[in-house]
Design a protein around this motif. Sequence first.
Motif, PDB file in Angstrom:
ATOM      1  N   ARG A   5       1.410  53.275  30.098  1.00 26.22           N
ATOM      2  CA  ARG A   5       0.312  54.652  29.539  1.00 26.22           C
ATOM      3  C   ARG A   5       0.090  54.531  27.888  1.00 26.22           C
ATOM      4  O   ARG A   5      -0.593  55.168  28.078  1.00 26.22           O
ATOM      5  N   LYS A   6       1.276  54.374  27.757  1.00 27.83           N
ATOM      6  CA  LYS A   6       1.142  54.311  25.862  1.00 27.83           C
ATOM      7  C   LYS A   6      -0.778  53.870  25.572  1.00 27.83           C
ATOM      8  O   LYS A   6      -1.118  54.559  24.569  1.00 27.83           O
ATOM      9  N   TRP A   7      -0.467  52.391  25.769  1.00 27.29           N
ATOM     10  CA  TRP A   7      -1.924  52.134  25.691  1.00 27.29           C
ATOM     11  C   TRP A   7      -3.191  52.660  25.787  1.00 27.29           C
ATOM     12  O   TRP A   7      -4.116  52.960  25.174  1.00 27.29           O
ATOM     13  N   PHE A   9      -3.465  55.916  26.750  1.00 23.72           N
ATOM     14  CA  PHE A   9      -3.957  56.841  25.925  1.00 23.72           C
ATOM     15  C   PHE A   9      -4.428  56.010  24.594  1.00 23.72           C
ATOM     16  O   PHE A   9      -4.844  57.366  23.431  1.00 23.72           O
ATOM     17  N   THR A  10      -4.092  55.441  23.544  1.00 25.24           N
ATOM     18  CA  THR A  10      -4.255  55.319  22.522  1.00 25.24           C
ATOM     19  C   THR A  10      -5.188  54.995  22.325  1.00 25.24           C
ATOM     20  O   THR A  10      -6.645  55.492  21.414  1.00 25.24           O
ATOM     21  N   GLY A  11      -5.596  54.065  23.889  1.00 26.07           N
ATOM     22  CA  GLY A  11      -7.486  53.409  23.774  1.00 26.07           C
ATOM     23  C   GLY A  11      -8.321  54.756  24.194  1.00 26.07           C
ATOM     24  O   GLY A  11      -9.328  55.127  23.307  1.00 26.07           O
ATOM     25  N   LEU A  13      -7.864  57.831  22.537  1.00 29.59           N
ATOM     26  CA  LEU A  13      -7.870  58.669  21.157  1.00 29.59           C
ATOM     27  C   LEU A  13      -8.556  57.710  20.528  1.00 29.59           C
ATOM     28  O   LEU A  13      -9.716  58.425  19.571  1.00 29.59           O
ATOM     29  N   VAL A  14      -9.347  56.487  20.961  1.00 26.51           N
ATOM     30  CA  VAL A  14      -9.782  55.929  19.731  1.00 26.51           C
ATOM     31  C   VAL A  14     -10.923  55.566  20.124  1.00 26.51           C
ATOM     32  O   VAL A  14     -12.082  55.686  19.176  1.00 26.51           O
TER      33      VAL A  14
END
Length: 208
Positions: A5-7, A9-11, A13-14
């Motif tokens: 889930r963190k990866w 959302f980070t993706g 955002l990028v």
Amino acid sequence: MAALRKWLFTGLLVIVPGVITAWVLNWIVGTLDQTLQILPVDWHPDKLLGFHIPGFGVLLTLAILLIVGAFASNFAGRKMVTWGDALVSRIPVVRSIYSSVKQVSDTLFSESGNAFRTAVLVQWPREGVWTVAFVTGTPNGEVAAYLRDEFVSVYVPTTPNPTSGYFVIVRKSDCIELEMSVDAALKYIVSMGVVAPPSLLTPDATDR
């Protein structure tokens, strides 16, 4: 699962800001490239070069704006513009649309105009609830005759789409003029308050 889930959302955002920016720029360039249709077919860059290069319409649009602006800035150009305005004002229906659009454009783009030059805090839609708005001028005509105090006209944009909003007339004393630029205020509105501009107030001002 937490790591996935963190990866994810980070993706997002990028990638999302870049994708949206590229889409908007592509739409703007594609729209302005339609300006090339005013040229003869044999003069089209695609025809001359044998392949398509986006962006020629942007250059052509800028060139047209500069040429028209330079012409309208001299004595003969101003006379022509005045004559054209007088001609259009004689055409029914067209004059109503043209005069309204011209008044708005003169107010927005004139160097001496004050529209959208100042961001303010106003209480909207009720007392005790504050939002960022933009001063568009002062009431005049019949409206001003009914107002007994000093008022200003403001535009209250919606979020995240600031192109729609509300026109309201509020007392000048009820507006708090902000130090932030109009661009910073728009970013603040579009981001729904997430991207807050840095405070430009001095420590003494923040204590008041």
